[in-house]
Design an enzyme around this catalytic site. Structure first.
Site, PDB file in Angstrom:
ATOM      1  N   GLY A  12     -44.041  92.185  -3.765  1.00  0.00           N
ATOM      2  CA  GLY A  12     -43.576  92.828  -5.004  1.00  0.00           C
ATOM      3  C   GLY A  12     -44.681  93.764  -5.466  1.00  0.00           C
ATOM      4  O   GLY A  12     -45.617  93.355  -6.146  1.00  0.00           O
ATOM      5  N   MET A  16     -47.447  96.087 -11.524  1.00  0.00           N
ATOM      6  CA  MET A  16     -48.283  94.894 -11.715  1.00  0.00           C
ATOM      7  C   MET A  16     -48.764  94.325 -10.370  1.00  0.00           C
ATOM      8  O   MET A  16     -49.942  94.001 -10.206  1.00  0.00           O
ATOM      9  CB  MET A  16     -47.519  93.813 -12.485  1.00  0.00           C
ATOM     10  CG  MET A  16     -47.322  94.103 -13.958  1.00  0.00           C
ATOM     11  SD  MET A  16     -48.871  94.107 -14.887  1.00  0.00           S
ATOM     12  CE  MET A  16     -49.261  92.352 -14.918  1.00  0.00           C
ATOM     13  N   ALA A  79     -38.636  88.841 -13.285  1.00  0.00           N
ATOM     14  CA  ALA A  79     -38.317  87.456 -13.608  1.00  0.00           C
ATOM     15  C   ALA A  79     -36.811  87.260 -13.456  1.00  0.00           C
ATOM     16  O   ALA A  79     -36.037  88.199 -13.594  1.00  0.00           O
ATOM     17  CB  ALA A  79     -38.751  87.136 -15.040  1.00  0.00           C
ATOM     18  N   SER A 131     -51.824  88.042 -18.311  1.00  0.00           N
ATOM     19  CA  SER A 131     -51.739  88.916 -19.474  1.00  0.00           C
ATOM     20  C   SER A 131     -52.770  90.024 -19.385  1.00  0.00           C
ATOM     21  O   SER A 131     -53.854  89.838 -18.849  1.00  0.00           O
ATOM     22  CB  SER A 131     -51.980  88.131 -20.763  1.00  0.00           C
ATOM     23  OG  SER A 131     -51.966  89.027 -21.865  1.00  0.00           O
ATOM     24  N   LYS A 185     -48.554  81.064 -21.607  1.00  0.00           N
ATOM     25  CA  LYS A 185     -48.404  82.525 -21.662  1.00  0.00           C
ATOM     26  C   LYS A 185     -47.333  82.908 -22.696  1.00  0.00           C
ATOM     27  O   LYS A 185     -47.478  83.888 -23.436  1.00  0.00           O
ATOM     28  CB  LYS A 185     -48.023  83.072 -20.281  1.00  0.00           C
ATOM     29  CG  LYS A 185     -47.614  84.548 -20.259  1.00  0.00           C
ATOM     30  CD  LYS A 185     -48.764  85.457 -20.642  1.00  0.00           C
ATOM     31  CE  LYS A 185     -48.505  86.943 -20.697  1.00  0.00           C
ATOM     32  NZ  LYS A 185     -47.269  87.534 -20.331  1.00  0.00           N
ATOM     33  N   HIS A 188     -48.856  82.549 -26.059  1.00  0.00           N
ATOM     34  CA  HIS A 188     -49.754  83.709 -26.209  1.00  0.00           C
ATOM     35  C   HIS A 188     -48.961  84.918 -26.711  1.00  0.00           C
ATOM     36  O   HIS A 188     -49.369  85.605 -27.644  1.00  0.00           O
ATOM     37  CB  HIS A 188     -50.431  84.007 -24.865  1.00  0.00           C
ATOM     38  CG  HIS A 188     -51.037  85.374 -24.774  1.00  0.00           C
ATOM     39  ND1 HIS A 188     -50.274  86.517 -24.586  1.00  0.00           N
ATOM     40  CD2 HIS A 188     -52.316  85.805 -24.875  1.00  0.00           C
ATOM     41  CE1 HIS A 188     -51.059  87.572 -24.573  1.00  0.00           C
ATOM     42  NE2 HIS A 188     -52.307  87.168 -24.742  1.00  0.00           N
ATOM     43  N   ASN A 189     -47.831  85.173 -26.081  1.00  0.00           N
ATOM     44  CA  ASN A 189     -47.021  86.325 -26.503  1.00  0.00           C
ATOM     45  C   ASN A 189     -46.458  86.142 -27.906  1.00  0.00           C
ATOM     46  O   ASN A 189     -46.370  87.098 -28.671  1.00  0.00           O
ATOM     47  CB  ASN A 189     -45.868  86.555 -25.510  1.00  0.00           C
ATOM     48  CG  ASN A 189     -46.344  87.182 -24.216  1.00  0.00           C
ATOM     49  OD1 ASN A 189     -47.506  87.043 -23.843  1.00  0.00           O
ATOM     50  ND2 ASN A 189     -45.453  87.854 -23.520  1.00  0.00           N
ATOM     51  N   GLU A 192     -49.095  86.942 -30.226  1.00  0.00           N
ATOM     52  CA  GLU A 192     -49.221  88.410 -30.215  1.00  0.00           C
ATOM     53  C   GLU A 192     -48.194  89.043 -31.169  1.00  0.00           C
ATOM     54  O   GLU A 192     -48.525  89.964 -31.925  1.00  0.00           O
ATOM     55  CB  GLU A 192     -49.014  88.877 -28.775  1.00  0.00           C
ATOM     56  CG  GLU A 192     -49.052  90.357 -28.537  1.00  0.00           C
ATOM     57  CD  GLU A 192     -48.743  90.661 -27.060  1.00  0.00           C
ATOM     58  OE1 GLU A 192     -49.217  89.941 -26.164  1.00  0.00           O
ATOM     59  OE2 GLU A 192     -47.994  91.634 -26.806  1.00  0.00           O
ATOM     60  N   ARG A 290     -38.784  91.857 -36.496  1.00  0.00           N
ATOM     61  CA  ARG A 290     -38.346  92.845 -35.502  1.00  0.00           C
ATOM     62  C   ARG A 290     -36.823  92.948 -35.519  1.00  0.00           C
ATOM     63  O   ARG A 290     -36.267  94.045 -35.458  1.00  0.00           O
ATOM     64  CB  ARG A 290     -38.817  92.445 -34.094  1.00  0.00           C
ATOM     65  CG  ARG A 290     -40.303  92.584 -33.897  1.00  0.00           C
ATOM     66  CD  ARG A 290     -40.641  92.548 -32.415  1.00  0.00           C
ATOM     67  NE  ARG A 290     -42.084  92.438 -32.206  1.00  0.00           N
ATOM     68  CZ  ARG A 290     -42.671  92.553 -31.016  1.00  0.00           C
ATOM     69  NH1 ARG A 290     -41.944  92.772 -29.933  1.00  0.00           N
ATOM     70  NH2 ARG A 290     -43.973  92.449 -30.907  1.00  0.00           N
TER      71      ARG A 290
HETATM   72  P1  ATR Z   1     -42.122  97.335 -12.860  1.00  0.00           P
HETATM   73  O1  ATR Z   1     -41.325  97.208 -14.111  1.00  0.00           O
HETATM   74  O2  ATR Z   1     -43.521  96.821 -12.962  1.00  0.00           O
HETATM   75  O3  ATR Z   1     -42.006  98.654 -12.170  1.00  0.00           O
HETATM   76  P2  ATR Z   1     -40.199  95.430 -11.936  1.00  0.00           P
HETATM   77  O4  ATR Z   1     -39.012  96.323 -12.096  1.00  0.00           O
HETATM   78  O5  ATR Z   1     -40.434  94.321 -12.847  1.00  0.00           O
HETATM   79  O6  ATR Z   1     -41.491  96.338 -11.814  1.00  0.00           O
HETATM   80  O7  ATR Z   1     -40.180  94.827 -10.491  1.00  0.00           O
HETATM   81  C1  ATR Z   1     -39.870  95.612  -9.443  1.00  0.00           C
HETATM   82  C2  ATR Z   1     -40.366  94.894  -8.199  1.00  0.00           C
HETATM   83  O8  ATR Z   1     -39.520  93.783  -7.907  1.00  0.00           O
HETATM   84  C3  ATR Z   1     -40.307  95.803  -7.002  1.00  0.00           C
HETATM   85  O9  ATR Z   1     -41.362  95.492  -6.148  1.00  0.00           O
HETATM   86  C4  ATR Z   1     -38.961  95.449  -6.407  1.00  0.00           C
HETATM   87  O10 ATR Z   1     -38.841  95.786  -5.047  1.00  0.00           O
HETATM   88  P3  ATR Z   1     -38.332  97.261  -4.603  1.00  0.00           P
HETATM   89  O11 ATR Z   1     -39.553  98.121  -4.615  1.00  0.00           O
HETATM   90  O12 ATR Z   1     -37.775  97.069  -3.276  1.00  0.00           O
HETATM   91  O13 ATR Z   1     -37.302  97.687  -5.625  1.00  0.00           O
HETATM   92  C5  ATR Z   1     -38.975  93.968  -6.592  1.00  0.00           C
HETATM   93  N1  ATR Z   1     -37.651  93.353  -6.547  1.00  0.00           N
HETATM   94  C6  ATR Z   1     -36.697  93.408  -7.479  1.00  0.00           C
HETATM   95  N2  ATR Z   1     -35.618  92.701  -7.117  1.00  0.00           N
HETATM   96  C7  ATR Z   1     -35.907  92.159  -5.904  1.00  0.00           C
HETATM   97  C8  ATR Z   1     -35.204  91.304  -5.005  1.00  0.00           C
HETATM   98  N3  ATR Z   1     -33.980  90.842  -5.295  1.00  0.00           N
HETATM   99  N4  ATR Z   1     -35.818  90.977  -3.861  1.00  0.00           N
HETATM  100  C9  ATR Z   1     -37.043  91.437  -3.589  1.00  0.00           C
HETATM  101  N5  ATR Z   1     -37.758  92.236  -4.383  1.00  0.00           N
HETATM  102  C10 ATR Z   1     -37.192  92.588  -5.543  1.00  0.00           C
END
Ligand code: ATR
Length: 474
Positions: A12, A16, A79, A131, A185, A188-189, A192, A290
């Site tokens: 991933g 992050m 998540a 965080s 965590k 923590h949020n 925040e 909020r």
């Molecule tokens: P950010 O917001 O930091 O850009 P995110 O949207 O929270 O990131 O997470 C995206 C990440 O989760 C990416 O690495 C995504 O993979 P791709 O680059 O192929 O899109 C990964 N991701 C999301 N859904 C997934 C899934 N079902 N299986 C594997 N990876 C997944």
């Protein structure tokens, strides 16, 4: 099965994950990297390959095979279902003793569930709070890992190495079993949220009370950042208030719409506090504030319609008013943190986590959004007494608050008289007066409950449980 040499893996590689992988590499670890879409993996290695040793793989199987045992795989995807999908893909490729780390923002009950499922396969599952946002992930976040002590023995040193350091002490420690890391965590949020709301209320009071401009208030916050309130959030506030909108030349905050959004960790914190019966009024009011800001139809119906009937502001001594607001902010903030630590203690007892609150305050001193000098004092308070039932009852904080109580009352009274909404300031003061009260009106609540529901009551003069026959009174 094939065993490789990479000491840690990251799957991933969005913002992050990419920054965490770079942080590991910069600390000398050989980092296996993988992403569902291979282009992201390639771009990481192309753009940052010179920062350390990356081992890229296109398939999950090759990625797992590139890791030394026990394998340590950090999952950094969205998540929810994406995390489950990646875990399901990983599990058949792993062997007993391997460690799966979920560094995303999972809700702690999901972490408890996943830990159980992986344990059945002989795998360690470590739900960890991270965080500090993108910048923290790259340069040193605050890290809150849960899971088994056994997994922490091999994983912990690597996480500690990449974490923020304060006085040479890593902002990372083993929080407790299964969901403890993600729980902490979450709190923590929540804290925040409360801290941000309190700062916003202080800003509003200075704005309305003094008729001060955003940059003028920014200077007040910058000055506050040199004292007890010194913290990342106060520093950020000063910077934001000083900022000019490029398009209009106006103070930036004056062109920002006043409807706050949320991703949900504040809500989770409040929901859990309701389950545990812990009064976290500061966090709850911040979360509801909020929601109120975003209640467009209600605000439209009320604006210019509901009578205000307020006093007009007249602050003859601006310096004294500013100092009152500063003291009220500090006291309210103390209450909000005290409540958050109460929630951690209650959850720790309820879920069997044995969380060390001194250690939590210690790992929040750096890397994370609520990092502040003040957390040193909290660490010391819980070191003095690990069973401390109430943070504000620690002698240091009692002294700090007693210095500000009169100012706190003046500020909350002025806010009410002048019609400035200060839900977090006001509820924190109400909590303070409630928790220190010799006698609360809960006696009347109990009497009422006994009257209409025969719910029984206890007495001040005798042991036992009593019920009064109220039929004669009707
Ligand atoms: P950010 O917001 O930091 O850009 P995110 O949207 O929270 O990131 O997470 C995206 C990440 O989760 C990416 O690495 C995504 O993979 P791709 O680059 O192929 O899109 C990964 N991701 C999301 N859904 C997934 C899934 N079902 N299986 C594997 N990876 C997944």
């Amino acid at each position: 099965s094939v065993v490789g040499t990479a000491q840690i893996g990251v799957t991933g590689l969005a913002v992050m994950g990419r920054n965490l992988a770079r942080n590991f590499a910069r600390h000398g670890y050989t980092v296996a990297v993988h992403n569902r879409t291979y282009a992201r993996t390639q771009s990481l290695v192309t753009e940052h390959g010179d920062e350390g040793t990356f081992v890229p793989s296109e398939s999950m199987a090759d990625f797992v095979a590139s890791l030394a045992r026990p394998r340590k795989v950090v999952v950094m995807v969205q998540a929810g279902p994406a995390t489950d999908a990646v875990i399901d893909e990983l599990v058949p490729l792993l062997e007993p003793g391997d460690i799966v780390v979920d560094a995303g923002n999972a809700h702690f009950p999901d972490t408890v569930r996943r830990e159980q499922a992986l344990r059945a396969h002989g795998l360690h599952f470590v739900g960890t709070g991270v965080s500090g946002g993108e910048e923290g992930a790259l340069n040193g976040p605050s890290i809150m890992p849960g899971g088994t002590a056994e997994s922490y023995a091999s994983l912990g040193p690597i996480l500690e190495a990449i974490s923020a350091k304060v006085d040479g002490v890593p902002c990372c420690t083993h929080v407790g079993p299964d969901g403890a890391g993600h729980f902490v965590k979450m709190v923590h949020n929540g804290i925040e949220y409360a801290d941000m709301q309190l700062i916003a209320e202080a800003y509003d009071l200075l704005r309305q009370g003094l008729g001060a401009s955003a940059p003028e208030i920014g200077e007040v916050f910058a000055a506050w950042n040199t004292g007890d309130l010194e913290s990342y959030l106060i520093e950020v506030t000063a910077e934001v208030l000083a900022h000019t909108d490029a398009a209009t030349g106006r103070p930036f905050v004056d062109v920002v719409a006043d409807a706050a959004e949320q991703k949900g960790t504040g809500r989770w914190t409040v929901q859990n506090a309701l389950d545990l019966g812990v009064p976290i009024t500061g966090i709850a009011e911040a979360t509801f504030a909020r929601a109120l800001s975003g209640s467009a139809p209600q605000r439209a119906a009320a604006r210019g319609v509901l009578p205000a009937d307020t006093l007009a502001w007249n602050v003859p001594e601006p310096g004294a008013f500013i100092e009152d607001v500063r003291l009220a902010l500090y006291a309210s903030k103390l209450v909000a943190y005290s409540q958050g630590f109460d929630q951690i203690a209650a959850a720790s007892a309820q879920y069997g986590w044995d969380i060390d609150r001194a250690a939590m305050a210690r790992i929040w001193r750096g890397g994370c959004i609520i990092r502040a000098k003040f957390l040193d004092r909290i660490t010391q308070a819980y070191e003095r007494n690990p069973e401390l039932p109430l943070l504000i009852a620690d002698p240091y904080f009692t002294a700090a608050v007693s210095n500000g109580v009169a100012a706190w009352r003046r500020v909350v009274a002025a806010a009410a008289a002048h019609g400035v909404p200060t839900p977090a300031f006001s509820s924190s003061l109400a909590y303070y007066d409630g928790v220190r009260a010799e006698r609360l009106p809960a006696n009347l609540i109990q009497a009422q409950r006994d009257f209409f529901g025969a719910h029984t009551y206890r007495r001040v003069d005798r042991d036992g449980v009593f019920h009064t026959d109220w039929s004669g009174d009707r």
